[in-house]
Structure formats: C-alpha cells, structure tokens
Design a protein around this motif. Structure first.
Motif, PDB file in Angstrom:
ATOM      1  N   ARG A  95       0.843  -1.195   0.000  1.00 52.05           N
ATOM      2  CA  ARG A  95       0.000   0.000   0.000  1.00 52.05           C
ATOM      3  C   ARG A  95       0.880   1.248   0.000  1.00 52.05           C
ATOM      4  N   ILE A  96       0.458   2.223  -0.757  1.00 53.17           N
ATOM      5  CA  ILE A  96       1.278   3.413  -0.983  1.00 53.17           C
ATOM      6  C   ILE A  96       0.387   4.637  -0.826  1.00 53.17           C
TER       7      ILE A  96
ATOM      8  N   THR B  73      11.490  -1.873 -10.633  1.00 50.51           N
ATOM      9  CA  THR B  73      10.865  -0.566 -10.452  1.00 50.51           C
ATOM     10  C   THR B  73      11.101  -0.050  -9.029  1.00 50.51           C
ATOM     11  N   LEU B  74      11.096  -0.961  -8.045  1.00 50.47           N
ATOM     12  CA  LEU B  74      11.286  -0.520  -6.658  1.00 50.47           C
ATOM     13  C   LEU B  74      12.742  -0.656  -6.250  1.00 50.47           C
ATOM     14  N   GLN B  75      13.192   0.289  -5.462  1.00 50.73           N
ATOM     15  CA  GLN B  75      14.589   0.313  -5.041  1.00 50.73           C
ATOM     16  C   GLN B  75      14.657   0.502  -3.531  1.00 50.73           C
ATOM     17  N   PRO B  76      15.714  -0.042  -2.908  1.00 51.65           N
ATOM     18  CA  PRO B  76      15.897   0.223  -1.479  1.00 51.65           C
ATOM     19  C   PRO B  76      16.386   1.657  -1.270  1.00 51.65           C
ATOM     20  N   ALA B  77      15.863   2.312  -0.256  1.00 51.75           N
ATOM     21  CA  ALA B  77      16.242   3.705   0.021  1.00 51.75           C
ATOM     22  C   ALA B  77      17.722   3.846   0.351  1.00 51.75           C
ATOM     23  N   ASP B  78      18.304   2.788   0.918  1.00 58.62           N
ATOM     24  CA  ASP B  78      19.701   2.884   1.360  1.00 58.62           C
ATOM     25  C   ASP B  78      20.658   3.283   0.241  1.00 58.62           C
ATOM     26  N   ILE B  96       8.037   4.581  -0.168  1.00 59.28           N
ATOM     27  CA  ILE B  96       7.197   3.440   0.177  1.00 59.28           C
ATOM     28  C   ILE B  96       7.818   2.745   1.383  1.00 59.28           C
ATOM     29  N   ARG B  97       6.974   2.228   2.249  1.00 54.29           N
ATOM     30  CA  ARG B  97       7.491   1.417   3.356  1.00 54.29           C
ATOM     31  C   ARG B  97       6.879   0.031   3.227  1.00 54.29           C
ATOM     32  N   ASP B  98       7.701  -1.012   3.286  1.00 52.94           N
ATOM     33  CA  ASP B  98       7.149  -2.354   3.106  1.00 52.94           C
ATOM     34  C   ASP B  98       6.646  -2.920   4.432  1.00 52.94           C
ATOM     35  N   ARG B  99       6.164  -4.151   4.436  1.00 50.12           N
ATOM     36  CA  ARG B  99       5.522  -4.714   5.631  1.00 50.12           C
ATOM     37  C   ARG B  99       6.480  -4.856   6.800  1.00 50.12           C
ATOM     38  N   ARG B 102      10.751  -1.415   6.030  1.00 51.99           N
ATOM     39  CA  ARG B 102      11.938  -0.958   5.304  1.00 51.99           C
ATOM     40  C   ARG B 102      11.571   0.140   4.322  1.00 51.99           C
ATOM     41  N   ASP B 103      12.434   1.166   4.241  1.00 54.41           N
ATOM     42  CA  ASP B 103      12.187   2.272   3.315  1.00 54.41           C
ATOM     43  C   ASP B 103      12.579   1.873   1.904  1.00 54.41           C
ATOM     44  N   MET B 104      11.648   2.082   0.987  1.00 60.44           N
ATOM     45  CA  MET B 104      11.901   1.815  -0.421  1.00 60.44           C
ATOM     46  C   MET B 104      11.388   3.023  -1.205  1.00 60.44           C
ATOM     47  N   LEU B 105      11.575   2.967  -2.506  1.00 61.51           N
ATOM     48  CA  LEU B 105      11.043   4.034  -3.356  1.00 61.51           C
ATOM     49  C   LEU B 105      10.802   3.466  -4.746  1.00 61.51           C
ATOM     50  N   TYR B 106       9.920   4.132  -5.468  1.00 59.76           N
ATOM     51  CA  TYR B 106       9.672   3.747  -6.863  1.00 59.76           C
ATOM     52  C   TYR B 106      10.677   4.563  -7.672  1.00 59.76           C
TER      53      TYR B 106
END
Lengths: 446, 446
Positions: A95-96, B73-78, B96-99, B102-106
């Motif tokens: 979810r975003i 498409t998704l990348q780790p924020a680190d 985006i934050r996953d379940r 963890r911080d991610m981004l499109y």
C-alpha cells in the motif's frame, strides 16, 4: 555477441544464500543480482531469457485471439474498495500513499482495473467475446521472499481476462487459455501438467493450475503417467472451433493429475500400479472462471440480444513469466550448470576459440560468427584469452545448448567440433555443415 | 487485425479534460485510459505504438554496442542515502514502506542502482568500456500531472549508463549516445534537435537535450534553420570509430540551437535574419556526462593499467519512450486525427470495405488482407457493417498512414483505391500493385 564486449559476471563460488538450484545457477551465471529481499535486477543474460519467454507468451496469446495491452503497475485503492478486496488482501498488498495523501497500491493482479476499463468502454453483446491481457510487473509483499525469482516480491506476469456473454462462451475462453498455455510451455521445452485446483483469493468455480515436475516444487503432485506422454507438437489448432479446443482440454484433463490440495486418494488408488506417480511440482500458471464475481459489484454489464442488461461472465488467466525462468532451470540443469531448451536459450550457439590470438583460428571463428548471424542465429563467441577449460566451464555454466569448438588440430582437417550441452556428445564436421545443422535444430524456434 | 474482433474504443466527443492535441487524440482514438491522475492504461492501439517505439530504441542501442538489461521498479532507500540524493529529491520521489518497515522508493531514475551493480561485479580496466541500459517503468510524483502521457507520473523510459576509464572514452560514449538517439528519432519520423542544456538534479558537466519542434512544447527554443536540413539517412556508422562518431556530433551541434534556459542572445543575433528561428519544443531525451559524481561516493572503482584504483567516469542517457508517443502525435496530426509516421504506426495499412456483406467485396478484402500479412505487413481491416463515412473517419482518427478502399465501382474495373493519410491523395490500382507499393513504402521499416 563477443564475450569480451559483454557483461556476463559469472561467479566462481556458490552463493551461500541460495537454497535451490535455479537460484544458485542464476546468480552464478550472472543472470540476476538481488537489490533487496525479493527484488532483483535482471543482468543481460537473465534479461535475454526473460524476453524470450515474454515473446513466446505474446505469440501464443495473439495466436489464440487474445489482445495485448498494458495496465500500469500502480492502481488507485478505490477500485479495490469497490470489489471489496482492499481490506481482504492483507499485508501482501503493498500500500502506498502519494504526495496528495491518496491511497494507491502496487498491483498484485488486475481484475478490478480491467473490469473498470471494460465497463467504461463496452456496452453491447456485439462487442463480445473479448479477451484482453498484459504482461506487466507486479508486487506481492511476501513475508519471506526466497528461492530467487521463484518467490520474489516484484515479479513479471502475464494476466489475461475474458469477457463473455454467457457461461458456454466463457468456458470456451477458459479452454482457449488452457490450450494456449500448454503450447507456450511446450515451446519453452517444459512439460506443464494442468491440475484441478482450489481457487484461492481470486475466487472462482473452475480453475486449473499448471505444474512443472521438479524435485524442488512447493506442491506434492499425484498423477497418472499417461499424461506425460501427451504432446501438442505442431498440430494446427483453430481457436475459433469450440469443439476442437474442448477436445484438446479433455485429452489433457482426463488422466488423473492433482496437487495435494485437491488430491482424491480413491481415484488415484484405482489406477494401475505402474501408472501411479508422485512427485513435486512448481506452479507456473493458473486459469480461472469466476463468472460475475467482479462484473456484478463493479457494474460491468452489456445489453444482450433482447435488450436486457446483463453482467458479463469473466475469467482470469495467469502465467508467471519471471518465475518460469527459475522453473525452466529447475527442470533443465546438471552439476556443471544450466541446460537451456532451444526455445528459450539466450544464445543459440557458443563459439570457443582454443587458440585466441592465432590469426587463422581467429579468422575461422569470425567466419563462423558471421555465418551464424546471417542465418538468423545469435552466437556467443568466447574471444577472451583464457585457457580452454575455463571457456568450456563458462559455456556449460550459462547453458548454451550447442557449442562449436575451433581448435588447431581440427582446422588442419577443415573441421570444427559441435557439442550438445545436454547429451555431451560431439561430432566433427566442416564449419558450413555445423551452421546448417544449427539452422535445422532451430528451425521451429526462430 | 479485423476491427470486429479488436478492442478499439474510439470516442466521438472530445474529452474536456485534455488540453493538448496528443492527449485529446490519444483518448479519442482509444489508445489510453486514465486510471488516476497521471497514471494510464495503454489500450491495445496505444500499446502497439509504445512497443514499436521501444523496439526502435532497443535496436539502435544494441547497434551502438550498448547492452540491454532490466532493473526493478522498486529500489531500497539505502542506495540513495549513499549518494546523498534520498533527502535531496523532494516530494517527486514516491517513498514506500514495506511490511517490515523498510524504506523503499519507486525509481525515478537508476544512477545509484546501476553503480551498485557495477561495483559488485567489475574490478578491472579490462572490463571497460561498458554501457548498460534498460527500458523500464518509472515514477515521478508530479504535483500537477497533465498533458496525458507527456507529463504522467508513471512513465516508460530508456535510461543507459556508461562506465569508462577516462574522460576521453566517456566522451566517446556520450557521442555514441547522441548519434544513436538521432538515429532513433529519425526512424520514428521525428526531427529532434540536440541542444546544450542545464544539468538539473542528475548533475553533470556536459549535457544535451533533444527537442522536437511543436507548438505545445514546454520550452521556448532558438535555432539556426540550417540544423533542420540535417539527416542521417541510411549512412553506415561505425560506432567504434571515435572520430567518425565525433564528426557526426559536430555536424549536429555546430548550428546554433538552444532552449530559453541556455539561450545566448548575442550568438543568436549574429545569425543571418532568414536563418534565425524561434519555436517551442518538447524534450524527448537527454544525455549527460557527469564523471565521478556517483562512482566516487559509491566506490565504483577499477584497477587501471598501472594497478591504481580509480573511480570510473560515468554518464547517463535517457529517452522518454511513453512521452514520445505524445510528442510524435503533437508533430503529426490534423483536424481529423493522428497521422502516424511509417516507422511507428500501429498498423501499416487500413482496409475499408464499402460493401460489407457482399460476397465479392468481402472476398476481395480477405485476399488483400492475406496478401498484406504474407508480405509481413499488419493490416487493420474495418469489417464492420458501418457506412463508408464512419469507416473513413475511424481510419483517419487512428492515423493509419495508408488506406485501401475496396468498393463495387472499382471492383468492376479490377482496381482498389490507395490513399495517403498525410497528403490525402488517392490512386486507383490493381490490388496486387497496392500490396507491392506498400511493401516498397515499408521496406526500410520492417
């Protein structure tokens, strides 16, 4: 492609995090790199295989009369609130929230969106039947992603949706999907067995999943060995002929084949001893008929011949494109590496030059390279200054199905060596004949 | 494709939300459907054009020696924290934050990820030069998405990255990109002018953007009319020849051409009156050289010939694939609809049957259809029972560049009518000759 100019980062060591053969081999052969849990980059070799599989799926879907399109990866949450699945889907849905605070999600599947497209544009039975599909990246936030691309979080999938006026027409669409899937798998060198299944979160009445036999499969499967003798081969199929398509489905669904979820011990035990097989299987596709489950709540209706507004009958049908790369390797490898089936191999033939830098050997390899390219084949030429053993090991690891070895001894006699990766058998023949042989081998795959 | 079996939901009304021609026409021609602000589904016709453009970009990149792959498409924020851009990027980055929290981004672009791949696998100058690229969906959370796919949030882009040992080699990579881009645009029927630009958030020293002249462009452009006479045509280009590639770049960058951002009034005013042009332009690509901006902070180094560890010189190079669909329409349309250039048209020829249901007319159309398909062309056959005017209007709207009209009067004389969508000119000729003409027209485009 000349290896000296390619990006093929093979690994010597077996990566410790990989538990199954396909994951191990994809990492070792430089096909993928993990970017974070369950999310992978497809390095050049992996990308080539992914594209070959995508291409086969497109060709067979179009042959069956299904129409390609493309839906976005992100979806508005509102669509999923309409169907009632927004709350049901649980933590696997990513979810975003965007900068304006709107709820969105990374699509795990597309029933809602395709139904939305349909209801916006289609209003009459005259526009039916209609089957639309796309091949797009999807996301499922698996709690424990593993097995490489086999159970990744971001995955590439073909999903198709049929819209039909009634049950009979929808069942023909279901059958068309079964047959086009069987054909797709066969072209990839896989035997995938259709098995009656449970419907799971998509919901539905009729559903089959397709399983590839492999020791590492997540499901236990029970089947009548008669089914593994079936082949579509190059039979002509008229996808508009309901009876013909139904007959093929019957052929493939009559022999007993079930996963542990739907296994019927009594039926299975009634088979003759020698035909009763158990194994493990990898799911590589699933087809569903679910009637009006989405069309009713979302108002996807058409006027029928009598002018009545009726909800359309739908089904959805998926093939796991990125997962197939792993499944094909699970079913096609040995101690030395991958063994690509001809239909999906990233390169059609490898050229190994045993005497790199020798003018005569280099010229012979260049000639072979040019002849293969002009025959429409894609060679991988190992033109590095490496010893023969290392070159052979690389070709074996990355799984090129046919290798041509050019060495000083053979050149004296005007021959090269053509070696099958699968059987290990070699034969000496003139370079022109090697090209002719490869053209024959790939005739059905170009 | 038979229109009766296709999904081509054309709209009669002009959608009120669309402010520019391409957006209006893509909606009217049933190419796209908006799913939420700045996020579109590509309906079958739109998807076909998108694929044609993607294919041209792939072919020209591979021809230039660049290697295709695919990043997620998704990348780790680190990764973005390492380069320092995670905080810089602002609200346009979809976070985006996953379940697992963890911080991610499109990904809006891929400098960090490709640098990560490079540093994990490359360690020696012997592996250079290397240029990797991918064509993947990206996301930029625009505050006010508009103009349809021209300024969408989810967009399809080719981005390529070169890794070179020194400045000179990196500049050759830069030049290769300029030339391969010029070739790509030309194949799409576009004239895109390279203009020196500012580097923006990617950062860099040398950068050019490519602008297509169109009244709706977001930038004001100033140029010497001499540049619009330049054509690559079918000249053979050896992308390994540094001088040859540099000479082509010089040819295209010598005439004055700037956007308002970098405009130099004095230089412009020095041009002869009749060559001084101003217009508006749409940006359809940009190339950057940025040296060690990412390789240094992220540790992407190789050993050079002397055994020293040096940071690699990099550049990044983008073509907006989905945006190009809009840009091509902006530059190729009239009051009646789209006019596809032959290189990107979704269908090569339209067949209009003026007497649907008449056995002879239907047979003539089927013969034509089969002849075109066996010539490797894709026809769109309007086999609906509609009046001629409606059929013509649809063909004009969706922009098929050549139309074959099969009517009772012509059939008596053994002729059909071949009409150019662009010029409106028609000619009567035997059906076989119409097929031959179309084969000639598309000879360079198949």
């Amino acid at each position: 492609m000349r290896l000296s100019r390619y990006f093929l980062p093979v690994l010597k060591e077996t990566p410790s995090e990989a538990q199954i053969a396909s994951h191990r081999l994809m990492l070792r052969a430089g096909m993928i790199k993990q970017q974070t849990a369950g999310i992978y980059s497809w390095l050049p070799l992996g990308f080539k295989v992914l594209r070959r599989i995508e291409q086969i799926v497109h060709e067979e879907q179009i042959r069956a009369g299904h129409i390609p399109m493309l839906m976005p990866t992100l979806q508005p949450a509102d669509l999923w609130r309409e169907s009632g699945r927004y709350d049901d889907y649980g933590e696997e849905m990513l979810r975003i929230r965007d900068r304006h605070g709107r709820d969105m999600l990374y699509g795990p599947t597309n029933e809602e969106m395709i139904t939305d497209i349909f209801r916006a544009h289609v209003g009459s039975y005259k526009d039916l039947p209609l089957t639309l599909y796309h091949i797009q990246w999807k996301f499922r936030d698996e709690i424990r992603p593993r097995f490489g691309v086999m159970r990744g979080r971001e995955f590439f999938m073909k999903d198709g949706y049929n819209f039909d006026l009634d049950y009979e027409s929808a069942m023909h669409a279901y059958n068309r999907h079964m047959v086009s899937y069987l054909r797709s798998y066969e072209r990839m060198g896989l035997q995938a067995i259709p098995m009656r299944a449970d419907s799971g979160p998509i919901g539905g009445d009729d559903t089959h999943e397709f399983l590839v036999l492999a020791d590492t499969g997540e499901s236990e499967v029970f089947y009548d060995s008669a089914i593994t003798d079936l082949r579509l081969g190059d039979r002509e199929i008229d996808y508009d002929d309901w009876d013909e398509v139904a007959a093929i489905c019957k052929e493939w669904t009559t022999p007993y084949a079930r996963t542990d979820e739907t296994h019927d011990a009594a039926q299975f035990d009634a088979l003759p001893d020698e035909r009763r097989k158990t194994s493990r299987g990898i799911e590589v596709g699933q087809i569903f008929y679910f009637g009006t489950k989405y069309s009713e709540p979302m108002g996807a209706t058409v006027q029928d011949r009598e002018g009545n507004k009726v909800a359309v009958h739908m089904g959805s049908h998926g093939i796991g494109v990125s997962r197939l790369v792993g499944a094909i390797i699970e079913a096609n490898h040995d101690d030395k590496g991958i063994i690509w089936p001809e239909g999906v191999t990233p390169f059609h033939a490898g050229i190994v030059n045993l005497k790199q830098g020798d003018a005569e050997a280099d010229a012979a390899c260049e000639d072979l390279y040019a002849a293969l390219v002009s025959a429409g084949l894609e060679p991988l030429y190992d033109d590095r200054e490496e010893r023969a053993g290392a070159k052979f090991a690389t070709m074996d690891l990355v799984g090129v199905p046919w290798r041509i070895t050019v060495g000083p001894r053979g050149m004296k006699n005007g021959v090269v060596e053509l070696t099958s990766r699968r059987s290990g058998e070699s034969e000496e023949l003139a370079p022109e004949l090697a090209v002719t042989r490869l053209k024959e081998i790939y005739a059905g795959h170009l």
